[in-house]
Design an enzyme around this catalytic site. Structure first.
Site, mmCIF file in Angstrom:
data_model
loop_
_atom_site.group_PDB
_atom_site.id
_atom_site.type_symbol
_atom_site.label_atom_id
_atom_site.label_comp_id
_atom_site.label_asym_id
_atom_site.label_seq_id
_atom_site.Cartn_x
_atom_site.Cartn_y
_atom_site.Cartn_z
ATOM 1 N N THR A 184 7.641 -7.689 5.549
ATOM 2 C CA THR A 184 8.380 -7.814 4.304
ATOM 3 C C THR A 184 8.222 -6.513 3.543
ATOM 4 O OG1 THR A 184 8.284 -8.832 2.100
ATOM 5 C CG2 THR A 184 6.342 -9.030 3.449
ATOM 6 N N CYS A 205 15.080 -5.290 2.009
ATOM 7 C CA CYS A 205 14.471 -6.615 2.072
ATOM 8 C C CYS A 205 14.830 -7.142 3.449
ATOM 9 C CB CYS A 205 15.006 -7.534 0.969
ATOM 10 S SG CYS A 205 14.475 -9.247 1.153
#
Length: 247
Positions: free
Chosen positions: A83, A196
């Site tokens: 992430t 992202c």
């Protein structure tokens, strides 16, 4: 082949993509029945999101550092935080392990520069777009980073948490992201960083007039290069990054 440690679950939707990419890339490199040697620690994202929302980053870092330690104990030779946002605590995670952490921003910067771009638009969570832990690292690598305006940032952030992290992909949101990308290109962006890992579930190269840089794929490519010995891993520290390639 080195063993890749995946610190995932943030969200599991993109972690599943990491697993697929690692195995596909390994098969492409080695052929036959080869697949990636990896171990996964998947956290409960609801717990991490509460810490994010409360600004309790140090506590979140402790959780991820402990999880990374479990990956090392399970045999991981290198670790990926799957992430972008949680690279805010990359230093804490690296401090908790003795194997290298492959920093996602470093791999992304390498991919952007290899493609010949310098001025890039960045899409991600509000934390990633607005705080310095990620933008600053890209800038330190020589990139000129642009982000959407306040309304664009709010839209991009909302879609990530309310839709993509929950497995929801809406055409209306794809169209909205295309508009945000168009604004960044009008502002001079030569490429768009999908900063992202969930964003790759919604938009890709066909949605942008300039090259896109999908960070999950770039990170996975860097990990396979390192695991197969194509990229040297020396020392430790949050700055231990490897070169990625644009997909």
């Amino acid at each position: 082949m080195k063993t890749i440690g995946l610190l995932g679950g943030m969200s599991w939707e993109s972690t599943a993509e990491y697993y697929r990419l690692l195995n596909e890339l390994t098969r492409e490199r080695l052929g036959g029945l080869h697949s990636a040697r990896c171990v996964l620690y998947s956290v409960d994202f609801a717990e991490i999101e509460r810490l994010q929302a409360g600004g309790r980053w140090s506590e979140a870092g402790e959780v991820l550092a402990a999880a990374a330690g479990s990956l090392e104990a399970a045999g991981a030779d290198l670790v990926l935080i799957c992430t972008n946002t949680m690279h805010k605590v990359a230093d804490q995670v690296q401090a908790g392990i003795s194997v290298p952490l492959l920093h996602l921003a470093d791999a992304t910067a390498d991919a952007v520069k290899a493609a010949g771009a310098r001025r890039v638009g960045l899409l991600g969570t509000a934390f990633t777009m607005e705080q310095d832990f990620y933008r600053g690292r890209l800038a330190a690598a020589g990139l000129d980073v642009r982000v959407p305006d306040a309304a664009g940032r709010a839209l991009v952030h909302r879609v990530i948490y309310e839709e993509l992290c929950q497995g929801i992909v809406r055409e209306e949101s794809r169209a909205a992201y295309r508009r945000v990308i168009g604004q960044l290109v009008a502002d001079g962006a030569e490429g768009i960083i999908l900063g992202c890992t969930e964003i790759e579930l919604l938009v890709g190269a066909a949605d942008s007039p300039v090259p896109v840089f999908p960070t999950a794929r770039i990170h996975a490519e860097a990990a396979v290069e390192a695991a197969l010995g194509s990229t040297a891993l020396t020392g430790t520290g949050a700055g231990t990054g490897t070169a990625g390639r644009n997909a």
